[in-house]
Write a protein that holds these residues in place. Structure first.
Motif: not given
Length: 258
Positions: A176, A141, A222
């Motif tokens: 992202l 991530w 996340i």
């Protein structure tokens, strides 16, 4: 979860944002992040950097900004008495942090370091270098904190450009990272107003007070695998760091840096 934060050492703003962020990370049970710091001066001498800032701010606002930086610096020396974080050194003391200084985020040495750290999340905050694809693939991530309502105002100094173009609102986005600049899928974002009395200085604080909460939301999403990623149209303009000419236009519009 292992979090690595990549940023640059600055005398103002960043310590305030990170103090709030670290407090919330601790409150939500996350381990203390590892910090990688890059230089934001691009190999300039201090003298050339001061001259560039003088041209950028103009005489009056350069003096005001210099006095603000000096005040923050002086207050940082009182940390043991006040416990108020006014510098990155104060932040380091408060949270028992270790800072790692690196020259190039994409160098083989930095890549080796990141591979050894094995981060779950690589968080970019005001990173002065483009993070390459090899680095992005190291962790699951890689995310970025950006002070605009992406896809609008991609690139450098988005708060400056939003004010320069006379916008009435802007925002904060956590997204992202991919191989291009500010084009990755959005995790979370929030819009807020630009008021007539706002300066670039007050806008930084507005964005930070919203931004650290959005970063926490993104990290929790996340962790909990509760993401609803948003695709965006990436045909918007990519903005550079403002030139002296753009800064002069900013001031001529009656806009203020501080």
């Amino acid at each position: 979860m292992k979090i690595v934060i990549v940023s640059q050492k600055t005398p103002i703003y960043l310590h305030y944002f990170l103090d709030n962020l670290l407090s919330e990370l601790n409150a939500n049970g996350f381990d203390t992040p590892t910090f990688l710091f890059l230089s934001g001066m691009k190999n300039k001498s201090l003298r050339s950097e001061v001259i560039a800032r003088y041209k950028y701010y103009g005489a009056l606002q350069f003096v005001k900004m210099s006095l603000y930086i000096l005040t923050v610096k002086v207050l940082s020396y009182a940390f043991l008495l006040t416990k108020q974080v006014k510098s990155l050194d104060n932040l380091k003391s408060k949270y028992k942090l270790s800072f790692i200084n690196i020259l190039n985020i994409n160098s083989p040495k930095s890549i080796e370091l990141l591979e050894s750290l094995k981060p779950d999340i690589l968080l970019s905050i005001a990173c002065p270098q483009k993070i390459g694809d090899t680095v992005l693939k190291i962790c699951p991530w890689p995310i970025n904190y950006h002070t605009s309502l992406l896809p609008k105002f991609k690139g450098r100094q988005p708060l400056f450009w939003a004010m320069h173009e006379g916008k009435k609102t802007t925002g904060v986005t956590v997204h992202l990272m991919d191989e291009c600049i500010d084009t990755g899928k959005i995790i979370v974002q929030e819009e807020y107003p630009i008021n007539s009395e706002d300066t670039l200085h007050t806008m930084y604080y507005k964005s930070m007070n919203i931004g650290y909460k959005l970063v926490i939301q993104a990290i929790i999403a996340i962790r909990d695998k509760n993401l609803a990623l948003i695709e965006k149209n990436n045909n918007e303009k990519l903005y550079p760091f403002p030139s002296s000419k753009a800064a002069a236009e900013f001031r001529s519009q009656g806009k203020r840096f501080i």
